[in-house]
Design a protein around this motif. Structure first.
Motif, PDB file in Angstrom:
ATOM      1  N   THR A  41     -18.315  15.050 -54.252  1.00  0.00           N
ATOM      2  CA  THR A  41     -18.976  14.123 -53.351  1.00  0.00           C
ATOM      3  C   THR A  41     -18.133  12.852 -53.294  1.00  0.00           C
ATOM      4  OG1 THR A  41     -21.096  13.162 -52.748  1.00  0.00           O
ATOM      5  CG2 THR A  41     -20.605  13.191 -55.082  1.00  0.00           C
ATOM      6  N   TRP A  47     -19.588   6.607 -59.757  1.00  0.00           N
ATOM      7  CA  TRP A  47     -20.787   6.894 -60.542  1.00  0.00           C
ATOM      8  C   TRP A  47     -20.491   6.731 -62.034  1.00  0.00           C
ATOM      9  CZ3 TRP A  47     -23.837  11.713 -58.377  1.00  0.00           C
ATOM     10  CH2 TRP A  47     -24.038  11.539 -57.001  1.00  0.00           C
ATOM     11  N   ILE A 128     -24.327  20.528 -53.744  1.00  0.00           N
ATOM     12  CA  ILE A 128     -24.618  19.093 -53.669  1.00  0.00           C
ATOM     13  C   ILE A 128     -25.321  18.774 -52.347  1.00  0.00           C
ATOM     14  CG2 ILE A 128     -23.660  16.761 -53.538  1.00  0.00           C
ATOM     15  CD1 ILE A 128     -21.439  17.610 -55.420  1.00  0.00           C
ATOM     16  N   ARG A 178     -20.551   8.119 -36.586  1.00  0.00           N
ATOM     17  CA  ARG A 178     -19.498   7.594 -35.706  1.00  0.00           C
ATOM     18  C   ARG A 178     -19.409   8.489 -34.480  1.00  0.00           C
ATOM     19  NH1 ARG A 178     -16.934   4.319 -39.635  1.00  0.00           N
ATOM     20  NH2 ARG A 178     -16.776   5.448 -41.613  1.00  0.00           N
ATOM     21  N   SER A 180     -17.055  10.240 -33.476  1.00  0.00           N
ATOM     22  CA  SER A 180     -16.407  11.524 -33.766  1.00  0.00           C
ATOM     23  C   SER A 180     -17.402  12.574 -34.296  1.00  0.00           C
ATOM     24  CB  SER A 180     -15.291  11.325 -34.799  1.00  0.00           C
ATOM     25  OG  SER A 180     -15.823  10.680 -35.942  1.00  0.00           O
ATOM     26  N   LEU A 196     -23.186   4.392 -34.507  1.00  0.00           N
ATOM     27  CA  LEU A 196     -23.454   3.102 -35.156  1.00  0.00           C
ATOM     28  C   LEU A 196     -22.410   2.043 -34.830  1.00  0.00           C
ATOM     29  CD1 LEU A 196     -24.670   4.328 -38.677  1.00  0.00           C
ATOM     30  CD2 LEU A 196     -26.062   3.394 -36.834  1.00  0.00           C
ATOM     31  N   VAL A 213     -27.288   7.921 -46.035  1.00  0.00           N
ATOM     32  CA  VAL A 213     -26.154   8.397 -46.835  1.00  0.00           C
ATOM     33  C   VAL A 213     -24.978   7.422 -46.715  1.00  0.00           C
ATOM     34  CG1 VAL A 213     -26.871  10.777 -46.343  1.00  0.00           C
ATOM     35  CG2 VAL A 213     -24.994   9.781 -45.045  1.00  0.00           C
ATOM     36  N   VAL A 252     -30.693  10.615 -57.617  1.00  0.00           N
ATOM     37  CA  VAL A 252     -29.481  11.417 -57.820  1.00  0.00           C
ATOM     38  C   VAL A 252     -29.912  12.880 -57.859  1.00  0.00           C
ATOM     39  CG1 VAL A 252     -27.611  11.991 -59.412  1.00  0.00           C
ATOM     40  CG2 VAL A 252     -28.212   9.604 -59.016  1.00  0.00           C
TER      41      VAL A 252
HETATM   42  N1  NAP Z   1     -27.339  10.351 -54.960  1.00  0.00           N
HETATM   43  C1  NAP Z   1     -26.925  11.601 -54.845  1.00  0.00           C
HETATM   44  O1  NAP Z   1     -27.406  12.509 -55.512  1.00  0.00           O
HETATM   45  C2  NAP Z   1     -25.842  11.948 -53.865  1.00  0.00           C
HETATM   46  C3  NAP Z   1     -25.613  13.292 -53.535  1.00  0.00           C
HETATM   47  C4  NAP Z   1     -24.648  13.586 -52.575  1.00  0.00           C
HETATM   48  C5  NAP Z   1     -23.910  12.562 -51.993  1.00  0.00           C
HETATM   49  N2  NAP Z   1     -24.125  11.276 -52.387  1.00  0.00           N
HETATM   50  C6  NAP Z   1     -23.373  10.173 -51.749  1.00  0.00           C
HETATM   51  O2  NAP Z   1     -23.774  10.132 -50.390  1.00  0.00           O
HETATM   52  C7  NAP Z   1     -22.695   9.721 -49.588  1.00  0.00           C
HETATM   53  C8  NAP Z   1     -22.506  10.717 -48.452  1.00  0.00           C
HETATM   54  O3  NAP Z   1     -22.083  11.965 -48.956  1.00  0.00           O
HETATM   55  P1  NAP Z   1     -21.566  13.090 -47.944  1.00  0.00           P
HETATM   56  O4  NAP Z   1     -21.065  14.205 -48.754  1.00  0.00           O
HETATM   57  O5  NAP Z   1     -22.572  13.357 -46.893  1.00  0.00           O
HETATM   58  O6  NAP Z   1     -20.328  12.284 -47.300  1.00  0.00           O
HETATM   59  P2  NAP Z   1     -19.580  12.537 -45.932  1.00  0.00           P
HETATM   60  O7  NAP Z   1     -19.353  14.006 -45.732  1.00  0.00           O
HETATM   61  O8  NAP Z   1     -18.408  11.618 -45.906  1.00  0.00           O
HETATM   62  O9  NAP Z   1     -20.659  12.103 -44.831  1.00  0.00           O
HETATM   63  C9  NAP Z   1     -20.944  10.757 -44.532  1.00  0.00           C
HETATM   64  C10 NAP Z   1     -21.119  10.678 -43.018  1.00  0.00           C
HETATM   65  O10 NAP Z   1     -21.481   9.345 -42.665  1.00  0.00           O
HETATM   66  C11 NAP Z   1     -20.536   8.828 -41.738  1.00  0.00           C
HETATM   67  N3  NAP Z   1     -20.358   7.395 -41.995  1.00  0.00           N
HETATM   68  C12 NAP Z   1     -19.971   6.826 -43.153  1.00  0.00           C
HETATM   69  N4  NAP Z   1     -19.942   5.484 -43.031  1.00  0.00           N
HETATM   70  C13 NAP Z   1     -20.311   5.229 -41.741  1.00  0.00           C
HETATM   71  C14 NAP Z   1     -20.477   4.026 -40.985  1.00  0.00           C
HETATM   72  N5  NAP Z   1     -20.254   2.821 -41.532  1.00  0.00           N
HETATM   73  N6  NAP Z   1     -20.868   4.145 -39.709  1.00  0.00           N
HETATM   74  C15 NAP Z   1     -21.094   5.340 -39.154  1.00  0.00           C
HETATM   75  N7  NAP Z   1     -20.953   6.521 -39.811  1.00  0.00           N
HETATM   76  C16 NAP Z   1     -20.573   6.443 -41.093  1.00  0.00           C
HETATM   77  C17 NAP Z   1     -19.263   9.586 -42.018  1.00  0.00           C
HETATM   78  O11 NAP Z   1     -18.387   9.555 -40.941  1.00  0.00           O
HETATM   79  P3  NAP Z   1     -16.771   9.581 -41.245  1.00  0.00           P
HETATM   80  O12 NAP Z   1     -16.509  10.903 -41.928  1.00  0.00           O
HETATM   81  O13 NAP Z   1     -16.179   9.454 -39.903  1.00  0.00           O
HETATM   82  O14 NAP Z   1     -16.524   8.420 -42.158  1.00  0.00           O
HETATM   83  C18 NAP Z   1     -19.827  10.991 -42.282  1.00  0.00           C
HETATM   84  O15 NAP Z   1     -20.123  11.668 -41.088  1.00  0.00           O
HETATM   85  C19 NAP Z   1     -21.500   9.569 -50.519  1.00  0.00           C
HETATM   86  O16 NAP Z   1     -21.381   8.226 -50.908  1.00  0.00           O
HETATM   87  C20 NAP Z   1     -21.881  10.421 -51.716  1.00  0.00           C
HETATM   88  O17 NAP Z   1     -21.249  10.047 -52.906  1.00  0.00           O
HETATM   89  C21 NAP Z   1     -25.073  10.942 -53.286  1.00  0.00           C
END
Ligand code: NAP
Length: 306
Positions: A41, A47, A128, A178, A180, A196, A213, A252
């Protein structure tokens, strides 16, 4: 064996490299898995559990990547429920060495049997994202049929699964991200998508559940969008701004063998499709972690050829 390690917290990503590591020890109720494919992740280097054990002691260098698909090669003392040679997938303990390695030790209860017709690279994309999406929407968010959910990052790893699960549960889904990510999110079934960068989040209107997220400013601006009695669910950081008349939850993800098996069934039925943006070899894992290097959806690391 070969593994990706991170050296210390200060170095962060710069301290990540392909290294020789000792074969892991199988403790009580563990299995050793020959890892075929693994995921990670993006925020996990931030973390605490990446750097310390459950007692808070330094455990560097550590192996990142805590979701995997592979084959059991050894059982720990007293382990039941899985057998040597069995295909498995699941989530490994955040405070132990992870799965960006040829072999990893995992508690057997954190793994589920993997049906023979599911590719390891697809299965590794589920633990995850699938468990986080499920727990966020239904366990913490209490989403039900007919409600509205706003899912930030709808084209990403967690968001793309959350969109599909929420749709199947009969919810109206507003996705954000975004530009994309727009086509991916619409193809997954969002009713509306908000870019956004160019559109106003506030125009989304109210939702029973807001699933964040992204964190930061997006999370702060999400609290007022929660309908009375609703829930703001965050997986990046604890919300600073609370909904006026609702709950806020930061959590988490937890392992759950039964839910993993359910996710695998949905995948086989064609009801759930992880978005795998890229599959890269183990040596390329450091590049895959780098910001700006990622493709939409999950990046999966192929550790062993099937
Ligand atoms: N607490 C928990 O148990 C847990 C579990 C899983 C994940 N997480 C956390 O959750 C987050 C997301 O994980 P993920 O695997 O889904 O990540 P990811 O695949 O990178 O997905 C995040 C999405 O949000 C978009 N995004 C990010 N910042 C943005 C912004 N400022 N404006 C618009 N769109 C935005 C990204 O676009 P782009 O790709 O274009 O940036 C992507 O489509 C991470 O920080 C991860 O560590 C936490």
């Amino acid at each position: 064996m070969q593994a990706i390690t991170v050296r210390d917290r200060d170095a962060g990503l710069a301290g990540m490299s392909l290294t020789d590591m000792p074969y892991p020890h199988a403790a009580e109720n563990d299995v050793i898995v020959r890892v075929h494919a693994a995921g990670f992740t993006p925020g996990e280097l931030d973390w605490p559990a990446t750097w310390t054990d459950r007692a808070g002691r330094d455990r560097t260098p550590t192996v990142p990547g805590h979701e995997l698909s592979g084959v059991v090669v050894e059982l720990g003392y007293g382990t039941t429920g899985l057998s040597v040679g069995q295909r498995v997938f699941g989530l490994s303990d955040w405070a132990r060495d992870g799965a960006l390695a040829e072999y990893t030790a995992v508690e057997a209860r954190n793994l589920a049997p993997l049906p023979a017709d599911i590719d390891h690279a697809v299965a590794a994309a589920l633990p995850i994202s699938g468990l986080t999406a499920w727990q966020g929407l239904f366990d913490h968010g209490r989403l039900t049929t007919g409600q509205t959910v706003l899912i930030h990052g709808a084209a990403g790893g967690v968001g793309s699964i959350a969109v599909q699960l929420a749709r199947e549960a009969g919810a109206r889904v507003i996705g954000t991200g975004r530009a994309s990510g727009r086509d991916t999110a619409l193809a997954l079934g969002v009713d509306t998508f908000i870019d956004l960068q160019t559109e106003k989040l506030e125009d989304a209107g109210e939702a029973d559940v807001v699933f964040d997220v992204i964190g930061g400013d997006v999370l702060d601006r999400s609290a007022p969008l929660v309908r009375a009695g609703g829930t703001l669910v965050s997986i990046v950081m604890p919300p600073k701004v609370q909904p006026k008349d609702g709950r806020a939850v930061f959590f988490v993800v937890e392992p759950d063998r039964t839910r993993l098996a359910d996710l695998a069934t949905r995948l086989r039925d064609g009801r759930l499709k992880p978005v795998v943006g890229a599959v890269r070899p183990l040596a390329e894992a450091p590049a895959a972690f780098a910001p700006g290097q990622r493709t939409p959806g999950k990046t999966i690391i192929r550790v062993t050829e099937d």
